[in-house]
Design a protein around this motif. Structure first.
Motif, PDB file in Angstrom:
ATOM      1  N   GLN A 139      -8.918 -10.081  23.196  1.00 49.46           N
ATOM      2  CA  GLN A 139      -9.114  -9.499  24.369  1.00 49.46           C
ATOM      3  C   GLN A 139      -8.116  -9.658  25.608  1.00 49.46           C
ATOM      4  OE1 GLN A 139     -11.732 -10.596  22.866  1.00 49.46           O
ATOM      5  NE2 GLN A 139     -12.616  -8.691  21.636  1.00 49.46           N
TER       6      GLN A 139
ATOM      7  N   GLY B 126      -6.626  -7.720  12.896  1.00 50.87           N
ATOM      8  CA  GLY B 126      -8.020  -7.762  13.456  1.00 50.87           C
ATOM      9  C   GLY B 126      -8.629  -8.986  13.402  1.00 50.87           C
TER      10      GLY B 126
ATOM     11  N   PRO C 163     -13.472  -3.395  12.604  1.00 53.44           N
ATOM     12  CA  PRO C 163     -14.215  -3.461  13.803  1.00 53.44           C
ATOM     13  C   PRO C 163     -13.417  -3.801  15.171  1.00 53.44           C
ATOM     14  CG  PRO C 163     -15.496  -4.319  11.941  1.00 53.44           C
ATOM     15  CD  PRO C 163     -14.331  -4.268  11.658  1.00 53.44           C
ATOM     16  N   LEU C 164     -12.733  -4.891  15.042  1.00 56.38           N
ATOM     17  CA  LEU C 164     -11.959  -5.366  16.255  1.00 56.38           C
ATOM     18  C   LEU C 164     -10.814  -4.648  16.206  1.00 56.38           C
ATOM     19  CD1 LEU C 164     -11.442  -7.555  18.349  1.00 56.38           C
ATOM     20  CD2 LEU C 164     -10.225  -8.947  16.678  1.00 56.38           C
TER      21      LEU C 164
ATOM     22  N   LYS D 129     -10.665  -1.441  15.805  1.00 55.16           N
ATOM     23  CA  LYS D 129     -11.025  -0.299  16.800  1.00 55.16           C
ATOM     24  C   LYS D 129     -11.336  -0.625  18.172  1.00 55.16           C
ATOM     25  CE  LYS D 129     -14.784   3.035  16.758  1.00 55.16           C
ATOM     26  NZ  LYS D 129     -15.860   3.681  16.232  1.00 55.16           N
ATOM     27  N   GLU D 130     -11.734  -1.841  18.462  1.00 53.17           N
ATOM     28  CA  GLU D 130     -12.026  -2.200  19.881  1.00 53.17           C
ATOM     29  C   GLU D 130     -10.787  -2.622  20.499  1.00 53.17           C
ATOM     30  OE1 GLU D 130     -13.598  -6.279  22.071  1.00 53.17           O
ATOM     31  OE2 GLU D 130     -14.300  -5.920  19.969  1.00 53.17           O
ATOM     32  N   LEU D 131      -9.753  -3.110  20.077  1.00 55.01           N
ATOM     33  CA  LEU D 131      -8.519  -3.305  20.656  1.00 55.01           C
ATOM     34  C   LEU D 131      -7.687  -1.922  20.814  1.00 55.01           C
ATOM     35  CD1 LEU D 131      -7.286  -6.633  18.671  1.00 55.01           C
ATOM     36  CD2 LEU D 131      -8.189  -6.493  21.037  1.00 55.01           C
ATOM     37  N   GLN D 132      -7.859  -1.015  19.760  1.00 56.11           N
ATOM     38  CA  GLN D 132      -7.143   0.322  20.033  1.00 56.11           C
ATOM     39  C   GLN D 132      -7.832   1.015  21.356  1.00 56.11           C
ATOM     40  OE1 GLN D 132      -4.666   1.449  18.863  1.00 56.11           O
ATOM     41  NE2 GLN D 132      -4.718   3.742  18.600  1.00 56.11           N
ATOM     42  N   GLN D 133      -9.033   0.893  21.588  1.00 55.31           N
ATOM     43  CA  GLN D 133      -9.593   1.288  22.573  1.00 55.31           C
ATOM     44  C   GLN D 133      -9.213   0.829  23.938  1.00 55.31           C
ATOM     45  OE1 GLN D 133     -13.885   1.194  21.530  1.00 55.31           O
ATOM     46  NE2 GLN D 133     -13.698   3.269  20.273  1.00 55.31           N
ATOM     47  N   GLN D 134      -9.201  -0.517  23.891  1.00 49.29           N
ATOM     48  CA  GLN D 134      -8.785  -1.235  25.032  1.00 49.29           C
ATOM     49  C   GLN D 134      -7.257  -0.943  25.389  1.00 49.29           C
ATOM     50  OE1 GLN D 134      -9.382  -5.557  24.804  1.00 49.29           O
ATOM     51  NE2 GLN D 134      -8.153  -6.060  26.295  1.00 49.29           N
TER      52      GLN D 134
ATOM     53  N   THR E 243     -10.192   3.614  13.029  1.00 59.07           N
ATOM     54  CA  THR E 243      -9.754   2.759  14.049  1.00 59.07           C
ATOM     55  C   THR E 243      -9.071   3.547  14.931  1.00 59.07           C
ATOM     56  OG1 THR E 243      -7.740   2.245  12.952  1.00 59.07           O
ATOM     57  CG2 THR E 243      -9.405   0.674  12.578  1.00 59.07           C
TER      58      THR E 243
END
Length: 252
Positions: free
Chosen positions: A134, A152, A162-163, A165-170, A195
């Motif tokens: 992050q 990821g 999972p990661l 998807k999180e990084l794409q949102q961030q 994702t």
């Protein structure tokens, strides 16, 4: 239809041509695939530039396999390789470096970015072994990189959903995430659906048997490390096209 981009990891000029024929938007040209990809030869870059007319040519800058902590002499090599790739007409570059503690090596990355002279830069899968993804994402954005190639932080992009998807949102549109490693026609639609990532990196390779009829199986060019030396992996237009079509048809 969603706007997707497809990059093929090309281990040779032959693979570059297959990627272009299959409809790839760009290739990442590299040597040493078993090592995770290293800088291709001068000749590879020159000839790839000559034959690619519909597909962008990005060149990996990585002096060796292994980790991403580079010595002063390796850093000099990377800077020279960037200069050569720029002079030979590459459309973009692929590189990344870390500190001993697993953080982004900001000072050296700044040198590499300056040497790139504004060419699009992908921070490669050094990202997948960094300490804090992050934090690294924010630093790579600040450095001015165009995209991050990542699985990821898992063995494959499918496992890293999972990661990713999180990084794409961030990222929130500030940088492009390029999902890669193990991406193929059987899982690309799932990765995209879960994702939201729109750029994909894959090799689409198949093993091609050597035309040699004389074999000496007692001798290995890798010494004690035995690899198959009478066949070689090469990207095929058929698999590139099939992987792209799976996702495009799903989007339609």
């Amino acid at each position: 239809m969603e706007q997707y981009q497809f990059e093929v990891c090309a281990n040779s000029v032959e693979s570059c041509l297959a990627a272009q024929a299959g409809g790839a938007n760009r290739v990442e040209l590299c040597a040493g695939i078993p090592e995770g990809g290293i800088t291709p030869s001068y000749g590879d870059i020159v000839i790839a530039r000559e034959v690619l007319n519909n597909t962008l040519l990005h060149v990996i800058i990585r002096p060796r396999g292994g980790d991403f902590l580079y010595s002063p002499i390796e850093q000099r090599i990377m800077l020279k390789d960037i200069s050569n790739a720029h002079r030979l007409g590459a459309d973009g570059l692929v590189f990344g470096c870390l500190t001993a503690k697993g953080d982004i090596d900001i000072p050296f990355m700044e040198q590499l970015m300056e040497a790139s002279q504004g060419m699009p830069v992908t921070f490669h899968r050094a990202f997948d072994v960094c300490r804090n993804p992050q934090e690294a994402l924010e630093q790579i954005i600040e450095l001015g990189c165009s995209r991050i190639l990542t699985s990821g932080q898992q063995s494959t992009a499918e496992q890293g959903i999972p990661l990713l998807k999180e990084l794409q949102q961030q990222a929130a549109g500030r940088i492009t995430l390029l999902a890669g490693c193990g991406v193929n026609e059987n899982n690309i639609a799932r990765i995209a659906a879960e994702t939201g990532i729109r750029e994909y990196h894959f090799s689409a390779r198949e093993n091609v048997k050597s035309a040699m009829t004389h074999h000496n199986e007692a001798v290995s060019m890798g010494g004690t490390v035995h690899i198959e030396e009478y066949c070689h992996p090469v990207t095929t237009a058929r698999r590139v096209r099939k992987t792209i079509e799976v996702l495009i048809n799903k989007a339609d």
